[in-house]
Design an enzyme around this catalytic site. Structure first.
Site, short mmCIF file in Angstrom:
data_model
loop_
_atom_site.label_atom_id
_atom_site.label_comp_id
_atom_site.label_asym_id
_atom_site.label_seq_id
_atom_site.Cartn_x
_atom_site.Cartn_y
_atom_site.Cartn_z
N ASP B 190 0.86 -1.18 0.00
CA ASP B 190 0.00 0.00 0.00
C ASP B 190 0.90 1.23 0.00
O ASP B 190 1.51 1.56 1.01
CB ASP B 190 -0.89 0.03 1.24
CG ASP B 190 -1.96 -1.06 1.21
OD1 ASP B 190 -1.74 -2.09 0.55
OD2 ASP B 190 -3.01 -0.88 1.85
N LYS B 262 -6.89 3.17 -3.43
CA LYS B 262 -7.32 3.18 -2.03
C LYS B 262 -7.53 4.61 -1.57
O LYS B 262 -6.77 5.49 -1.93
CB LYS B 262 -6.23 2.48 -1.20
CG LYS B 262 -6.42 2.51 0.30
CD LYS B 262 -5.35 1.64 1.00
CE LYS B 262 -5.30 1.88 2.49
NZ LYS B 262 -4.25 1.14 3.18
N LYS B 298 -10.23 0.09 -2.58
CA LYS B 298 -10.18 -0.15 -1.15
C LYS B 298 -10.46 1.13 -0.37
O LYS B 298 -9.60 2.00 -0.30
CB LYS B 298 -8.80 -0.71 -0.76
CG LYS B 298 -8.59 -0.84 0.75
CD LYS B 298 -7.25 -1.49 1.08
CE LYS B 298 -6.95 -1.43 2.56
NZ LYS B 298 -5.63 -1.94 2.92
#
Lengths: 294, 362
Positions: B190, B262, B298
């Site tokens: 991430d 995300k 996400k």
């Protein structure tokens, strides 16, 4: 010009949950009448989802409230009594309509309720002396038992003493640090809902007392079965319901206060000296052993 | 024929260039067989879009040529979809699906190996027959511990990297951070984008950075830990100021090869919200319609209740359809959400409201 020219301003009674005044999640209301059947107001008809929200509120408030000093809790409860004193007339009128008694008798009941609140407030920093102990043990240890609040307490308020009975079940629970979810008397919920307004303006942290109006038969079962409720006071549950709720409460070993014969009686039953029993039965004893040192 | 023309029109609008480009892409968009963002075919298709990312100017023209976001409409759409009533068996399905999509996260300075192991154990077996979560998300130095804790369970290990959460470090530091996590066995990385560069309009810098991090996610062929780590790109939407910027960031990241986009780090005041997530889902939908490349989404931070989670699932289903309703393509970045999902699960199976005493404290 006559007095009829003024429009009546009707009060919308709302629940008291987590320090806020929501309507019922179900959006339902029901008609509340006085003892003679005349319409007084529409009260929210709570559902089990209101129960859920109220328990969440009570659980959230439990940490800070039980962790506050006993002195502080006592001061806050005195403050509640002061606020009640300022609204005596309103409560006297609501009690007269709810209990179906004369104005004079209603005023006497409100006074008794305020006095009772003060009486319980005084217990906050004294209950540990009565319920706790320094135990003699066979070893070089201090052995101290102290009372601790049980946790979230569900209360089915007495059905026929709308205000004095209500105060007599709420105050003993919260003075020791419990938080409560109260199901007000189904027939006469208005004094209870007004009490919420008093509590909201008297330094009591939101969520310590949560007041729901509606049917005990509908709200009792989810409360009794709720895994996050630690005790249930069945003062306002009629015989058969009390048995059913006690059975449901057994699932997570809730403490259960069974209804006493006088709890649902009409009249002045609740005027009698309450004693410490109700307060002490919502406490757990914690005992610690501590080495004496030398 | 009409849809074809519509698609060409759309590409023309998105690219902000004239007919010849539209015709060039027409061949591509009329056969958008779906391919996952992490495959070789996706890379080939992105390479065929190289002219939008050929220079700083082209990229800016493209991103600023994206249609503006109707903020009121977006908020209203997200709010409307949030009112769907999901009950009984559908709710049970949604809860289990949501559990399987959770990236169980612990990103605290106070993380210990013990805490990471506990989280791994919980992620593999949340309890009462609930499915395992999708991944455990930790800081890079905890990857090895997490890897060990979930070994052989199918639960992935995700690691934040690139100077998370601020992203304020030099590129070599960020790349080293990433390689470190990948070498320690992270399945997913991430990364945070450089919001400073993005907000001051240096889009190419952000683009190149994402590309570089994606390359750092690669593993040598035949590596024991498997293929390249999947890359999730965090925008920190709470710091991007406008919906238009979120749309631009989404396209930028997808063009640069993000496998997932995300919303947030969970470390700032405003985290995932339904409108922002909806906007990103729409960007993913449009990107898929244009290139056929499937990218995951996400939302992270601030999703604490089952009710919220189910709302997000509704958004996904309504915007992208069933194909995205799996842990491969949609994740929740959350820590406390799992407990609420488990409590709701208990409520459904026993009929009694559960409480925090019946789930683990973590």
């Amino acid at each position: 010009m006559s007095t009829v020219d003024r429009l009546s301003v009707l009060k919308t009674y709302k629940l008291f949950v987590g320090g806020k005044f929501p309507r019922s999640e179900s959006r339902r209301v029901y008609e509340v009448t006085d003892a003679k059947g005349a319409w007084l107001a529409n009260a929210p008809l709570s559902s089990r989802k209101d129960v859920r929200d109220a328990v969440v509120g009570a659980r959230k408030a439990f940490g800070p409230w039980s962790g506050a000093t006993a002195y502080n809790r006592g001061q806050i409860l005195y403050r509640v009594a002061e606020m009640l004193e300022g609204r005596r007339e309103q409560f006297a009128a609501e009690v007269a309509a709810a209990d179906g008694v004369s104005a004079k008798k209603a005023a006497a009941r409100v006074d008794a309720a305020i006095d009772r609140w003060v009486w319980y407030a005084g217990w906050s920093d004294k209950v540990a002396q009565v319920a706790g102990a320094a135990n003699p043990v066979a070893g070089p240890y201090f052995n101290l038992s102290t009372p601790e609040p049980t946790g979230v307490v569900a209360v089915l308020a007495p059905t026929d003493s709308a205000f004095l009975g209500l105060v007599s079940v709420i105050a003993p629970a919260i003075v020791t640090g419990n938080t409560v979810v109260v199901v007000a008397s189904e027939r006469a919920p208005l004094p209870a809902l007004s009490l919420g307004e008093v509590l909201a303006t008297s330094d009591l942290p939101g969520g310590v007392v949560n007041i729901l109006s509606g049917r005990a038969a509908e709200l009792g079962p989810p409360l009794a079965a709720h895994q996050d409720v630690n005790a249930i006071d069945l003062a306002g549950a009629p015989g058969e319901l009390a048995v059913e709720l006690e059975r449901a409460a057994a699932d997570n070993l809730k403490r259960v206060l069974r209804p006493q014969p006088g709890d649902t009686a009409k009249g002045d039953h609740w005027l009698a000296d309450p004693g410490t029993e109700r307060m002490l039965s919502l406490l757990e004893t914690k005992t610690v052993w501590h080495p004496m040192g030398v | 024929m009409r849809t074809l023309r519509y698609r060409i029109e759309k590409v023309r609008r998105f690219t902000g260039v004239t007919g010849c480009y539209a015709r060039r892409y027409a061949r591509l968009v009329t056969m958008p067989t779906t391919v996952p963002a992490y495959g070789d075919e996706a890379a080939r298709r992105l390479a065929s879009l190289a002219d939008v990312t050929a220079s700083d100017g082209a990229l800016r023209r493209f991103l600023h040529g994206l249609p503006g976001v109707d903020a009121v409409g977006l908020d209203a759409r997200a709010a409307t979809l949030g009112t769907r009533s999901i009950k009984t068996s559908a709710k049970a399905y949604a809860i289990d699906l949501a559990i399987s999509m959770v990236d169980l996260t612990t990103l605290e300075g106070a993380d210990t190996p013990g805490k990471v192991r506990a989280l791994g154990a919980k992620g593999m077996r949340p309890g009462d027959g609930a499915p395992p979560v999708a991944a455990i998300c930790v800081y890079p130095d905890m990857v090895a511990t997490a890897r060990q804790a979930v070994a052989g369970s199918g639960v992935k290990v995700a690691s934040v990297a690139t100077a998370f959460p601020a992203g304020r470090a030099a590129l070599p530091v960020k790349l080293a951070d990433t390689r470190d996590a990948v070498a320690a066995g992270a399945d997913e990385i991430d990364m945070v984008i450089d919001r400073g560069a993005f907000l001051s309009g240096r889009y190419m810098e952000v683009f190149e950075e994402i590309r570089a991090v994606k390359q750092a996610c690669a593993r040598p062929v035949g590596s024991e830990a498997g293929n390249a780590a999947h890359l999730k790109v965090i925008f920190e939407t709470g710091e991007l100021q406008t919906y238009d910027n979120v749309r631009r960031a989404s396209w930028l990241a997808m063009l640069a090869g993000a496998d997932f986009i995300k919303t947030s780090t969970g470390k700032v005041a405003v985290n995932a919200t339904p409108p922002v997530t909806l906007l990103m889902l729409e960007a993913v939908r449009d990107f898929h319609a244009t290139t056929g490349v499937q990218v995951g989404v996400k939302p992270a931070g601030g999703i604490r209740t089952t009710k919220d989670a189910v709302k997000y699932l509704v958004l996904v289903n309504e915007t992208l359809g069933e194909r995205w309703l799996s842990a491969d393509w949609f994740r929740f970045g959350a820590s406390s959400l799992l407990n609420d999902l488990l409590m709701q699960r208990q409520k459904l199976s026993t009929g009694r409201y559960s409480g925090p005493d019946y789930v683990t404290v973590d």
